[in-house]
Design an enzyme around this catalytic site. Structure first.
Site, PDB file in Angstrom:
ATOM      1  N   ARG A  75      -8.127  -1.187  -2.668  1.00  0.00           N
ATOM      2  CA  ARG A  75      -7.364  -1.397  -1.442  1.00  0.00           C
ATOM      3  C   ARG A  75      -7.854  -0.520  -0.280  1.00  0.00           C
ATOM      4  NH1 ARG A  75      -6.974  -2.363  -6.358  1.00  0.00           N
ATOM      5  NH2 ARG A  75      -5.895  -0.444  -6.797  1.00  0.00           N
ATOM      6  N   CYS A  80       2.076  -0.870  -5.725  1.00  0.00           N
ATOM      7  CA  CYS A  80       0.884  -0.326  -5.057  1.00  0.00           C
ATOM      8  C   CYS A  80       1.261  -0.128  -3.596  1.00  0.00           C
ATOM      9  CB  CYS A  80      -0.293  -1.286  -5.182  1.00  0.00           C
ATOM     10  SG  CYS A  80      -1.692  -0.843  -4.119  1.00  0.00           S
ATOM     11  N   THR A 115      -0.476   1.078  -1.066  1.00  0.00           N
ATOM     12  CA  THR A 115      -1.500   0.708  -0.081  1.00  0.00           C
ATOM     13  C   THR A 115      -1.421  -0.781   0.259  1.00  0.00           C
ATOM     14  OG1 THR A 115      -2.863   2.412  -1.149  1.00  0.00           O
ATOM     15  CG2 THR A 115      -3.911   1.080   0.542  1.00  0.00           C
ATOM     16  N   THR A 168      -2.736   7.429  -0.176  1.00  0.00           N
ATOM     17  CA  THR A 168      -4.161   7.167   0.063  1.00  0.00           C
ATOM     18  C   THR A 168      -4.429   7.154   1.574  1.00  0.00           C
ATOM     19  OG1 THR A 168      -3.819   4.784   0.207  1.00  0.00           O
ATOM     20  CG2 THR A 168      -4.355   5.663  -1.975  1.00  0.00           C
ATOM     21  N   LYS A 214      -7.056   7.615 -11.604  1.00  0.00           N
ATOM     22  CA  LYS A 214      -7.818   6.366 -11.808  1.00  0.00           C
ATOM     23  C   LYS A 214      -9.066   6.595 -12.665  1.00  0.00           C
ATOM     24  CE  LYS A 214      -6.578   3.987  -7.443  1.00  0.00           C
ATOM     25  NZ  LYS A 214      -5.806   2.814  -7.899  1.00  0.00           N
ATOM     26  N   CYS A 238       1.904   6.934  -3.477  1.00  0.00           N
ATOM     27  CA  CYS A 238       0.789   6.227  -4.111  1.00  0.00           C
ATOM     28  C   CYS A 238       1.185   6.165  -5.580  1.00  0.00           C
ATOM     29  CB  CYS A 238      -0.516   6.996  -3.944  1.00  0.00           C
ATOM     30  SG  CYS A 238      -1.851   6.302  -4.960  1.00  0.00           S
TER      31      CYS A 238
END
Lengths: 243, 243
Positions: free
Chosen positions: B53, B88, B90, B132, B172, B201
């Site tokens: 993203r 999510c 983002t 993010t 991640k 996030c």
């Protein structure tokens, strides 16, 4: 469905939800990955309202259960999945019939588990089967073990009641688990010369994880996760090589 | 899809997979339930191959991201879901545009989070936004906070880099996290008078869970889980009442 080359795992889950959630976690933990895009694409059906499997078998209403499962696997097939995993041992009673109705392969957790034991625990003679009444009654584990030259051991009625108590009151019900119940089950396994025991109910996979039980307990759902990753063309993490 | 009266939650997930898996776990843990059938029915898309993203936003390729997300929400709508959750933050840059294309309601994680802070942390003046680059650049949290009379605090470029490091290399990437990085972020929050900080996030929601961080850190994904349960007509467990 997500690009032509991508492989997608279909999961018929929610039987129960906590077990499918752990299955999802295992798939993530066991995949060799260093970014989101290295992980499996999946469609997970959390079909929590699915009728209770053991109860339906007890009532002779397996046809109803079959129709509900068939609808789910067909839905996944229509969505374009590569393979289907069903993290519920009891439902495997119906997997051959489901497979006959669809083209997408359903990974057979029970046969894969016994195959894995045969390959990885060479020379093993006797294993305990810890499962629901429904799974025990189906005889699928007993048959697969016998065919592989392994003697299956099924707990006594008293032991089986304790197994069901851990599955239904404990894991599914969210109530505190009396670990003494499990000690009694372990006693039966030991007395009867079991060299290992299969966690042949996905709620027992959760139980194994909660108490960090040793590898004496072979987790059928973990075998299903490893096979699912491989069938979808992904690599297992190094440490999982000796599963 | 599973009986006329049943409500089904659709989840556009896999961004990243570990976060969606934790979201699934939260939904289970936070639902008042004593058997499988008390839990939410769900369809979870683990769309791990979704383009990154923040990277797409950086490259000015949000249209591509929009089309990928649109395909997923439409697929869920066609499957008959009651509401859609997108764990999510983002991606929320595109939620209003996605909502304009479908009839099924998408639960807006960012607006719900700020609404929840306003209701439950009465009198709070300043909160940090840990997110993010993509989420920060969208300005959605800053706008929602300002409208609610709360001052948003965005970390310095140096602090933001550390936030990104925890998200991308740590959660991640599956690499060990240097907790000193987080201590520096905390230092900025303290120095700048933040009375709380939003884990804005979903990888930071995982980070919060891993380190059992205190409620100073408000978990946007937890708010999304609570709202999802309510929208689907289920009850929150008692202990979650004071979320």
């Amino acid at each position: 469905m997500w690009g032509q080359e991508d492989k997608v795992l279909g999961v018929v889950g929610g039987m129960g939800p906590l077990a499918t959630q752990l299955f999802y976690r295992m798939l993530i933990d066991m995949t060799e990955a260093s970014r989101d895009q290295d992980h499996l694409d999946m469609i997970i059906l959390n079909h929590a309202s699915m009728p209770d499997r053991t109860e339906m078998i007890r009532l002779g209403r397996t046809e109803e259960l079959f129709q509900a499962l068939l609808k789910d696997v067909k839905k996944l097939e229509e969505s374009g999945v590569t393979a289907i995993a069903i993290p519920c041992n009891t439902s495997h009673l119906l997997v051959d019939r489901l497979q006959a109705e669809i083209n997408v392969p359903i990974i057979h957790m029970i046969r894969e588990t016994v195959k894995s034991i045969k390959e990885r625990r060479v020379g093993i003679k006797r294993v305990g089967i810890l499962a629901t009444y429904g799974t025990i009654a189906s005889g699928l584990y007993q048959k697969a073990c016998t065919e592989a030259g392994i003697q299956p051991f099924v707990p006594s009625e008293k032991g089986q009641k304790l197994v069901m108590k851990i599955i239904y009151e404990g894991v599914k019900g969210g109530n505190p688990i009396d670990y003494n119940d499990f000690i009694k089950i372990e006693g039966e396994l030991a007395t009867n010369g079991c060299e290992a025991a299969i966690m042949a109910c996905t709620e027992l996979s959760c139980f194994k994880e909660m108490y960090r039980l040793p590898d004496y307990y072979i987790d059928a759902m973990e075998v299903l996760a490893a096979k699912s990753i491989q069938v979808c063309g992904r690599k297992l993490r190094e440490k999982e090589g000796a599963l």
